[in-house]
Design a protein around this motif. Structure first.
Motif, PDB file in Angstrom:
ATOM      1  N   ASN A 133       0.651  -0.736   0.187  1.00 42.08           N
ATOM      2  CA  ASN A 133       0.246   0.045   0.159  1.00 42.08           C
ATOM      3  C   ASN A 133       0.993   1.252  -0.065  1.00 42.08           C
ATOM      4  O   ASN A 133       1.687   2.011   1.013  1.00 42.08           O
ATOM      5  N   PHE A 134       0.721   1.866  -1.250  1.00 38.76           N
ATOM      6  CA  PHE A 134       2.042   3.565  -1.400  1.00 38.76           C
ATOM      7  C   PHE A 134       0.724   4.907  -0.548  1.00 38.76           C
ATOM      8  O   PHE A 134       1.630   5.546  -0.899  1.00 38.76           O
ATOM      9  N   SER A 135      -0.264   4.035  -0.051  1.00 45.76           N
ATOM     10  CA  SER A 135      -1.005   5.177   0.289  1.00 45.76           C
ATOM     11  C   SER A 135      -0.702   5.533   2.127  1.00 45.76           C
ATOM     12  O   SER A 135      -1.463   6.339   2.541  1.00 45.76           O
ATOM     13  N   VAL A 136      -0.865   4.602   2.864  1.00 45.05           N
ATOM     14  CA  VAL A 136      -0.419   3.955   3.771  1.00 45.05           C
ATOM     15  C   VAL A 136       0.379   5.386   4.644  1.00 45.05           C
ATOM     16  O   VAL A 136      -0.184   6.197   5.679  1.00 45.05           O
ATOM     17  N   LYS A 137       1.294   5.870   4.542  1.00 46.24           N
ATOM     18  CA  LYS A 137       1.588   6.656   5.197  1.00 46.24           C
ATOM     19  C   LYS A 137       1.899   8.318   3.948  1.00 46.24           C
ATOM     20  O   LYS A 137       1.934   8.311   3.014  1.00 46.24           O
ATOM     21  N   PRO A 138       2.221   9.422   4.660  1.00 48.21           N
ATOM     22  CA  PRO A 138       1.644  10.814   4.646  1.00 48.21           C
ATOM     23  C   PRO A 138       3.663  11.054   3.263  1.00 48.21           C
ATOM     24  O   PRO A 138       3.194  12.502   2.598  1.00 48.21           O
ATOM     25  N   THR A 139       4.532  10.353   3.930  1.00 48.18           N
ATOM     26  CA  THR A 139       5.787  10.508   3.280  1.00 48.18           C
ATOM     27  C   THR A 139       5.931   9.229   2.584  1.00 48.18           C
ATOM     28  O   THR A 139       6.092   8.550   2.931  1.00 48.18           O
ATOM     29  N   ARG A 140       6.991   9.647   1.439  1.00 50.22           N
ATOM     30  CA  ARG A 140       7.424   8.547   0.414  1.00 50.22           C
ATOM     31  C   ARG A 140       8.767   9.212   0.132  1.00 50.22           C
ATOM     32  O   ARG A 140       8.913  10.296  -0.231  1.00 50.22           O
ATOM     33  N   ARG A 141      10.434   8.382  -0.142  1.00 50.93           N
ATOM     34  CA  ARG A 141      11.663   7.932  -0.523  1.00 50.93           C
ATOM     35  C   ARG A 141      11.208   8.118  -1.910  1.00 50.93           C
ATOM     36  O   ARG A 141      10.706   7.333  -2.239  1.00 50.93           O
ATOM     37  N   ILE A 142      12.273   9.023  -2.063  1.00 49.95           N
ATOM     38  CA  ILE A 142      12.684   8.879  -3.801  1.00 49.95           C
ATOM     39  C   ILE A 142      13.544   8.302  -4.277  1.00 49.95           C
ATOM     40  O   ILE A 142      14.714   8.723  -3.697  1.00 49.95           O
ATOM     41  N   ASP A 143      13.829   7.168  -4.947  1.00 50.45           N
ATOM     42  CA  ASP A 143      15.518   7.045  -4.695  1.00 50.45           C
ATOM     43  C   ASP A 143      15.781   7.268  -6.677  1.00 50.45           C
ATOM     44  O   ASP A 143      15.285   6.991  -7.461  1.00 50.45           O
ATOM     45  N   MET A 144      17.123   7.755  -6.508  1.00 53.80           N
ATOM     46  CA  MET A 144      16.931   8.444  -8.239  1.00 53.80           C
ATOM     47  C   MET A 144      18.745   7.651  -8.522  1.00 53.80           C
ATOM     48  O   MET A 144      19.480   7.594  -7.383  1.00 53.80           O
ATOM     49  N   SER A 145      18.975   7.016  -9.548  1.00 54.92           N
ATOM     50  CA  SER A 145      20.258   7.127  -9.589  1.00 54.92           C
ATOM     51  C   SER A 145      20.804   8.017 -10.552  1.00 54.92           C
ATOM     52  O   SER A 145      20.466   7.699 -11.900  1.00 54.92           O
ATOM     53  N   VAL A 146      22.355   8.107 -10.623  1.00 57.24           N
ATOM     54  CA  VAL A 146      22.739   8.716 -11.303  1.00 57.24           C
ATOM     55  C   VAL A 146      24.040   8.601 -10.984  1.00 57.24           C
ATOM     56  O   VAL A 146      25.212   8.026 -10.587  1.00 57.24           O
ATOM     57  N   GLY A 147      24.861   8.269 -12.624  1.00 55.79           N
ATOM     58  CA  GLY A 147      26.368   8.190 -13.107  1.00 55.79           C
ATOM     59  C   GLY A 147      26.835   8.679 -14.102  1.00 55.79           C
ATOM     60  O   GLY A 147      26.494  10.175 -14.452  1.00 55.79           O
ATOM     61  N   VAL A 148      28.096   8.517 -13.403  1.00 54.28           N
ATOM     62  CA  VAL A 148      28.941   9.806 -14.050  1.00 54.28           C
ATOM     63  C   VAL A 148      30.465   8.899 -14.408  1.00 54.28           C
ATOM     64  O   VAL A 148      30.984   7.534 -14.287  1.00 54.28           O
ATOM     65  N   ALA A 149      31.176   9.950 -15.484  1.00 53.57           N
ATOM     66  CA  ALA A 149      31.989   8.935 -16.274  1.00 53.57           C
ATOM     67  C   ALA A 149      34.271   8.637 -14.663  1.00 53.57           C
ATOM     68  O   ALA A 149      33.594   9.435 -13.809  1.00 53.57           O
ATOM     69  N   TYR A 150      33.723   8.421 -15.169  1.00 52.82           N
ATOM     70  CA  TYR A 150      35.650   7.183 -14.324  1.00 52.82           C
ATOM     71  C   TYR A 150      36.237   8.423 -14.160  1.00 52.82           C
ATOM     72  O   TYR A 150      36.292   8.913 -15.384  1.00 52.82           O
ATOM     73  N   GLY A 151      37.275   8.297 -13.264  1.00 48.22           N
ATOM     74  CA  GLY A 151      37.426  10.028 -12.761  1.00 48.22           C
ATOM     75  C   GLY A 151      36.767  10.639 -12.720  1.00 48.22           C
ATOM     76  O   GLY A 151      37.507  12.300 -12.516  1.00 48.22           O
ATOM     77  N   THR A 152      35.991  11.284 -12.226  1.00 43.72           N
ATOM     78  CA  THR A 152      34.950  12.145 -11.607  1.00 43.72           C
ATOM     79  C   THR A 152      35.040  12.098 -10.040  1.00 43.72           C
ATOM     80  O   THR A 152      35.274  11.517  -9.665  1.00 43.72           O
ATOM     81  N   ASP A 153      35.427  13.562  -9.728  1.00 45.81           N
ATOM     82  CA  ASP A 153      36.018  14.435  -8.672  1.00 45.81           C
ATOM     83  C   ASP A 153      34.613  13.240  -7.740  1.00 45.81           C
ATOM     84  O   ASP A 153      33.150  14.410  -8.198  1.00 45.81           O
ATOM     85  N   LEU A 154      33.930  13.053  -6.784  1.00 47.56           N
ATOM     86  CA  LEU A 154      33.054  12.488  -6.268  1.00 47.56           C
ATOM     87  C   LEU A 154      32.348  13.187  -5.470  1.00 47.56           C
ATOM     88  O   LEU A 154      31.448  13.762  -5.037  1.00 47.56           O
ATOM     89  N   LYS A 155      33.364  13.975  -4.733  1.00 49.95           N
ATOM     90  CA  LYS A 155      33.212  14.744  -3.380  1.00 49.95           C
ATOM     91  C   LYS A 155      32.492  16.126  -4.327  1.00 49.95           C
ATOM     92  O   LYS A 155      31.143  16.598  -4.013  1.00 49.95           O
ATOM     93  N   LYS A 156      32.994  16.614  -5.217  1.00 51.90           N
ATOM     94  CA  LYS A 156      32.740  17.856  -6.019  1.00 51.90           C
ATOM     95  C   LYS A 156      31.365  17.254  -6.396  1.00 51.90           C
ATOM     96  O   LYS A 156      29.749  18.502  -6.448  1.00 51.90           O
ATOM     97  N   THR A 157      31.140  15.658  -7.103  1.00 51.02           N
ATOM     98  CA  THR A 157      29.632  15.755  -7.425  1.00 51.02           C
ATOM     99  C   THR A 157      28.470  15.584  -6.546  1.00 51.02           C
ATOM    100  O   THR A 157      27.621  15.947  -6.530  1.00 51.02           O
ATOM    101  N   ARG A 158      28.876  15.361  -5.616  1.00 49.32           N
ATOM    102  CA  ARG A 158      27.852  14.637  -4.296  1.00 49.32           C
ATOM    103  C   ARG A 158      27.460  16.228  -4.127  1.00 49.32           C
ATOM    104  O   ARG A 158      26.321  16.239  -3.492  1.00 49.32           O
ATOM    105  N   GLN A 159      28.088  17.112  -3.664  1.00 48.84           N
ATOM    106  CA  GLN A 159      28.006  18.392  -3.602  1.00 48.84           C
ATOM    107  C   GLN A 159      26.995  19.340  -4.105  1.00 48.84           C
ATOM    108  O   GLN A 159      25.888  19.499  -3.921  1.00 48.84           O
ATOM    109  N   VAL A 160      27.075  18.565  -5.396  1.00 48.33           N
ATOM    110  CA  VAL A 160      26.348  19.919  -6.668  1.00 48.33           C
ATOM    111  C   VAL A 160      25.275  18.976  -6.933  1.00 48.33           C
ATOM    112  O   VAL A 160      24.030  19.919  -6.862  1.00 48.33           O
ATOM    113  N   ILE A 161      24.712  17.538  -6.177  1.00 47.53           N
ATOM    114  CA  ILE A 161      23.650  16.686  -6.269  1.00 47.53           C
ATOM    115  C   ILE A 161      22.466  17.409  -4.789  1.00 47.53           C
ATOM    116  O   ILE A 161      21.534  17.982  -5.561  1.00 47.53           O
TER     117      ILE A 161
END
Length: 283
Positions: A172-200
């Motif tokens: 049942n998706f309607s019982v609770k008033p809030t829901r968690r949203i999951d998204m997947s993001v892919g970045v190129a190898y060699g990307t600065d993950l700390k910077k990417t995390r902050q931008v997101i």
């Protein structure tokens, strides 16, 4: 036969007790009928108050009231028949045999009936809720005694037997008033993950529909074939789930591109080895 030979006094003496007994039985039967009818009326009124007090589903309340009314009238009829001297044991046996035969013939329907009663009493979902059950995802339109109808998001109506719903898992998706949203993001190898995390995270903070508590989070979750995979999680009101998801995915793409963070696409490097030496290329 001559009239003077008839023993009217003897006949009257024999018939009078019978008439008196019959009249007495009829009188008692009438008293039982009116008392029984008053008891049934009082019981049904009390039942209505109980249903209102405990907020029983209207469709279930109507069915249970009708069932109880029929059962009480059957008891009243048996009581009246017993009062006038009719043997009711055989009648009860016939009713029991008929009920058993009907039950065996309608096993599937009885399972759905029992499932409908359980659903309407325990309310794992209600009309308007979004549920996933029996391979169907959609909004509940009606809950009947035997079947529940669910409307898919492509506007198809699916009828599900209540027996299957009552005996299997339901999301049942309607019982609770809030829901968690999951998204997947892919970045190129060699990307600065700390910077990417902050931008997101900075991008998500701009959307007022996304809750600050629990705060959005970004996790590095996988070394993909062509990308470093990040999982983005945030919370929002259940009604805003899909709008926030779609808007956030578009906003994240624009933010990553604006910060020169490469979003890779599937690609493959091919290396050709020449065991006998690289052939000459003639111009």
């Amino acid at each position: 036969m001559e009239l003077e030979n008839l023993d009217f006094e003897g006949m009257a003496a024999n018939v009078a007790p019978l008439l008196l007994t019959a009249a007495k039985s009829i009188l008692i039967a009438l008293v039982v009928y009116f008392i029984g009818k008053w008891v049934i009326h009082f019981t049904l009124r009390a039942t209505d108050k109980i249903f209102v007090k405990y907020e029983v589903e209207p469709s279930l309340a109507s069915f249970l009231k009708s069932f109880l009314k029929g059962l009480l009238y059957i008891v009243l009829i048996l009581a009246i028949l017993s009062t006038v001297g009719v043997e009711v044991t055989a009648f009860i046996a016939v009713l029991g045999a008929a009920g058993l035969a009907i039950g065996l013939a309608l096993q599937g329907s009885l399972a759905n009936f029992a499932g409908g009663i359980l659903i309407l009493i325990f309310k794992p979902f209600k009309v308007g809720d979004t549920i996933e059950a029996q391979g169907t995802l959609g909004s509940v339109e009606t809950i009947a005694i035997l079947y529940t109808t669910v409307r898919n998001f492509d506007n198809k109506v699916v009828t599900i037997p209540n027996g299957a719903l009552a005996n299997n898992s339901i999301v049942n998706f309607s019982v609770k008033p809030t829901r968690r949203i999951d998204m997947s993001v892919g970045v190129a190898y060699g990307t600065d993950l700390k910077k990417t995390r902050q931008v997101i995270l900075d991008t998500l903070k701009k959307d007022e529909r996304i809750h600050a508590d629990p705060a959005p989070a970004v996790y590095f979750t996988n070394f993909g074939d062509n990308s470093l995979d990040l999982t983005v999680r945030c919370w929002a009101n259940a009604d805003d789930l899909w709008p926030v998801f779609w808007d956030s995915m578009e906003a994240l793409k624009e933010s990553l591109e604006a910060n020169a963070i490469e979003i890779p696409f599937p690609q493959r490097d091919v290396h050709h080895f020449f065991p006998e030496g690289k052939p000459e290329i003639k111009g």
